[in-house]
Design a protein around this motif. Sequence first.
Motif, mmCIF file in Angstrom:
data_model
loop_
_atom_site.group_PDB
_atom_site.id
_atom_site.type_symbol
_atom_site.label_atom_id
_atom_site.label_comp_id
_atom_site.label_asym_id
_atom_site.label_seq_id
_atom_site.Cartn_x
_atom_site.Cartn_y
_atom_site.Cartn_z
ATOM 1 N N GLY A 189 0.561 -1.422 0.001
ATOM 2 C CA GLY A 189 0.069 -0.081 0.009
ATOM 3 C C GLY A 189 0.679 1.348 0.057
ATOM 4 N N THR A 190 2.155 1.275 0.112
ATOM 5 C CA THR A 190 3.089 2.344 -0.120
ATOM 6 C C THR A 190 3.149 3.033 -1.197
ATOM 7 O OG1 THR A 190 4.893 1.009 -0.019
ATOM 8 C CG2 THR A 190 4.273 1.875 2.287
ATOM 9 N N THR A 191 3.257 3.977 -1.583
ATOM 10 C CA THR A 191 3.536 4.646 -2.894
ATOM 11 C C THR A 191 5.076 5.212 -3.205
ATOM 12 O OG1 THR A 191 2.863 6.931 -2.358
ATOM 13 C CG2 THR A 191 1.195 5.255 -3.145
ATOM 14 N N THR A 192 5.849 4.956 -2.432
ATOM 15 C CA THR A 192 7.514 5.105 -2.470
ATOM 16 C C THR A 192 8.196 4.293 -3.334
ATOM 17 O OG1 THR A 192 8.065 4.140 -0.388
ATOM 18 C CG2 THR A 192 7.288 6.312 -0.108
ATOM 19 N N HIS A 193 9.221 4.879 -3.830
ATOM 20 C CA HIS A 193 9.967 3.817 -4.721
ATOM 21 C C HIS A 193 10.598 2.807 -3.902
ATOM 22 C CE1 HIS A 193 9.414 6.460 -7.867
ATOM 23 N NE2 HIS A 193 9.544 7.622 -7.310
ATOM 24 N N PHE A 194 11.129 1.790 -4.742
ATOM 25 C CA PHE A 194 11.699 0.681 -3.804
ATOM 26 C C PHE A 194 13.180 1.048 -3.089
ATOM 27 C CE2 PHE A 194 12.991 -3.556 -3.138
ATOM 28 C CZ PHE A 194 14.360 -3.756 -3.493
ATOM 29 N N VAL A 195 13.145 0.774 -1.913
ATOM 30 C CA VAL A 195 14.209 1.012 -1.097
ATOM 31 C C VAL A 195 14.440 -0.350 -0.384
ATOM 32 C CG1 VAL A 195 15.107 2.340 0.966
ATOM 33 C CG2 VAL A 195 13.526 3.324 -0.640
ATOM 34 N N ALA A 196 15.752 -0.949 -0.389
ATOM 35 C CA ALA A 196 16.057 -2.165 -0.166
ATOM 36 C C ALA A 196 16.586 -1.812 1.229
ATOM 37 C CB ALA A 196 17.159 -2.677 -1.112
ATOM 38 N N LEU A 197 16.205 -2.936 2.342
ATOM 39 C CA LEU A 197 17.123 -2.739 3.703
ATOM 40 C C LEU A 197 18.759 -3.067 3.581
ATOM 41 C CD1 LEU A 197 14.334 -4.095 6.046
ATOM 42 C CD2 LEU A 197 15.017 -1.519 5.552
ATOM 43 N N GLN A 198 18.834 -3.944 2.575
ATOM 44 C CA GLN A 198 20.050 -4.480 2.344
ATOM 45 C C GLN A 198 20.772 -4.229 0.881
ATOM 46 O OE1 GLN A 198 19.786 -8.716 2.916
ATOM 47 N NE2 GLN A 198 20.258 -8.543 4.892
ATOM 48 N N PRO A 199 21.722 -3.995 0.560
ATOM 49 C CA PRO A 199 22.355 -3.890 -0.706
ATOM 50 C C PRO A 199 22.415 -5.461 -1.439
ATOM 51 C CG PRO A 199 24.296 -3.895 0.811
ATOM 52 C CD PRO A 199 23.002 -3.749 1.602
ATOM 53 N N GLN A 200 22.143 -5.102 -2.651
ATOM 54 C CA GLN A 200 21.762 -6.322 -3.457
ATOM 55 C C GLN A 200 22.872 -7.318 -3.210
ATOM 56 O OE1 GLN A 200 20.251 -5.446 -7.412
ATOM 57 N NE2 GLN A 200 20.335 -7.793 -7.922
ATOM 58 N N HIS A 201 24.141 -6.944 -3.370
ATOM 59 C CA HIS A 201 25.429 -8.009 -3.337
ATOM 60 C C HIS A 201 25.277 -8.616 -1.812
ATOM 61 C CE1 HIS A 201 26.864 -4.737 -0.936
ATOM 62 N NE2 HIS A 201 27.569 -5.439 -0.241
ATOM 63 N N ALA A 202 24.395 -8.261 -0.815
ATOM 64 C CA ALA A 202 24.442 -9.109 0.154
ATOM 65 C C ALA A 202 23.072 -10.201 0.155
ATOM 66 C CB ALA A 202 23.920 -8.284 1.366
ATOM 67 N N TRP A 203 22.422 -9.987 -0.835
ATOM 68 C CA TRP A 203 21.396 -11.270 -0.890
ATOM 69 C C TRP A 203 21.980 -12.309 -1.626
ATOM 70 C CZ3 TRP A 203 16.959 -7.316 -3.338
ATOM 71 C CH2 TRP A 203 16.576 -6.884 -2.008
ATOM 72 N N PHE A 204 22.744 -11.977 -2.636
ATOM 73 C CA PHE A 204 23.377 -12.751 -3.623
ATOM 74 C C PHE A 204 24.859 -13.244 -3.692
ATOM 75 C CE2 PHE A 204 19.899 -10.719 -5.867
ATOM 76 C CZ PHE A 204 19.303 -11.986 -6.252
ATOM 77 N N GLY A 205 25.302 -13.896 -2.522
ATOM 78 C CA GLY A 205 26.605 -14.271 -2.095
ATOM 79 C C GLY A 205 27.494 -13.457 -1.751
ATOM 80 N N GLN A 206 29.003 -13.343 -1.861
ATOM 81 C CA GLN A 206 30.066 -12.543 -1.603
ATOM 82 C C GLN A 206 29.721 -11.017 -2.069
ATOM 83 O OE1 GLN A 206 33.504 -14.567 -2.026
ATOM 84 N NE2 GLN A 206 33.099 -16.062 -0.530
ATOM 85 N N PRO A 207 30.065 -10.053 -1.262
ATOM 86 C CA PRO A 207 30.071 -8.679 -1.985
ATOM 87 C C PRO A 207 31.123 -8.492 -2.604
ATOM 88 C CG PRO A 207 30.901 -8.560 0.163
ATOM 89 C CD PRO A 207 30.473 -9.910 0.011
ATOM 90 N N GLU A 208 32.379 -9.101 -2.876
ATOM 91 C CA GLU A 208 33.277 -9.021 -3.791
ATOM 92 C C GLU A 208 33.715 -10.520 -4.167
ATOM 93 O OE1 GLU A 208 36.594 -7.419 -1.847
ATOM 94 O OE2 GLU A 208 35.393 -5.420 -1.241
ATOM 95 N N PRO A 209 34.317 -10.374 -5.439
ATOM 96 C CA PRO A 209 34.801 -11.893 -5.911
ATOM 97 C C PRO A 209 35.691 -12.577 -5.017
ATOM 98 C CG PRO A 209 34.822 -10.186 -7.855
ATOM 99 C CD PRO A 209 34.688 -9.360 -6.542
ATOM 100 N N ALA A 210 35.805 -13.662 -5.049
ATOM 101 C CA ALA A 210 36.641 -14.474 -4.103
ATOM 102 C C ALA A 210 38.118 -14.513 -4.898
ATOM 103 C CB ALA A 210 36.024 -16.161 -4.116
ATOM 104 N N VAL A 211 39.044 -14.639 -4.177
ATOM 105 C CA VAL A 211 40.173 -14.560 -4.514
ATOM 106 C C VAL A 211 41.046 -15.840 -4.485
ATOM 107 C CG1 VAL A 211 42.666 -13.459 -4.443
ATOM 108 C CG2 VAL A 211 40.488 -11.997 -4.184
ATOM 109 N N LEU A 212 41.537 -16.558 -5.318
ATOM 110 C CA LEU A 212 41.904 -17.606 -5.069
ATOM 111 C C LEU A 212 43.618 -17.585 -4.695
ATOM 112 C CD1 LEU A 212 40.691 -19.718 -8.180
ATOM 113 C CD2 LEU A 212 40.098 -19.844 -5.903
ATOM 114 N N VAL A 213 43.877 -18.274 -3.851
ATOM 115 C CA VAL A 213 45.090 -18.229 -3.006
ATOM 116 C C VAL A 213 46.032 -19.238 -3.285
ATOM 117 C CG1 VAL A 213 46.706 -17.598 -1.017
ATOM 118 C CG2 VAL A 213 44.390 -16.574 -1.283
ATOM 119 N N ASP A 214 47.173 -19.411 -3.814
ATOM 120 C CA ASP A 214 47.923 -20.760 -3.896
ATOM 121 C C ASP A 214 48.784 -21.086 -2.736
ATOM 122 O OD1 ASP A 214 47.384 -20.800 -6.750
ATOM 123 O OD2 ASP A 214 49.188 -19.782 -7.385
#
Length: 67
Positions: A42-67
């Motif tokens: 029922g609200t008419t405001t624009h979409f405002v997420a409580l979390q940034p989108q990267h927090a929804w889908f895995g890690q916020p940064e790409p994983a770094v492979l370490v030898d």
Amino acid sequence: MNTTVTTLYRDVTCGAAAALITLILSVAFIQSTSVPPGMHAGTTTHFVALQPQHAWFGQPEPAVLVD
């Protein structure tokens, strides 16, 4: 005949109860997922997420492979 009617009545009652429960759960699921997280229906405001989108889908940064 009485056993057949009783069995039929029980089966129809159980089927109707199962259909009602399924309908209630379906409506509750549709209602709970009808708006994005952080919004209220029922609200008419624009979409405002409580979390940034990267927090929804895995890690916020790409994983770094370490030898």
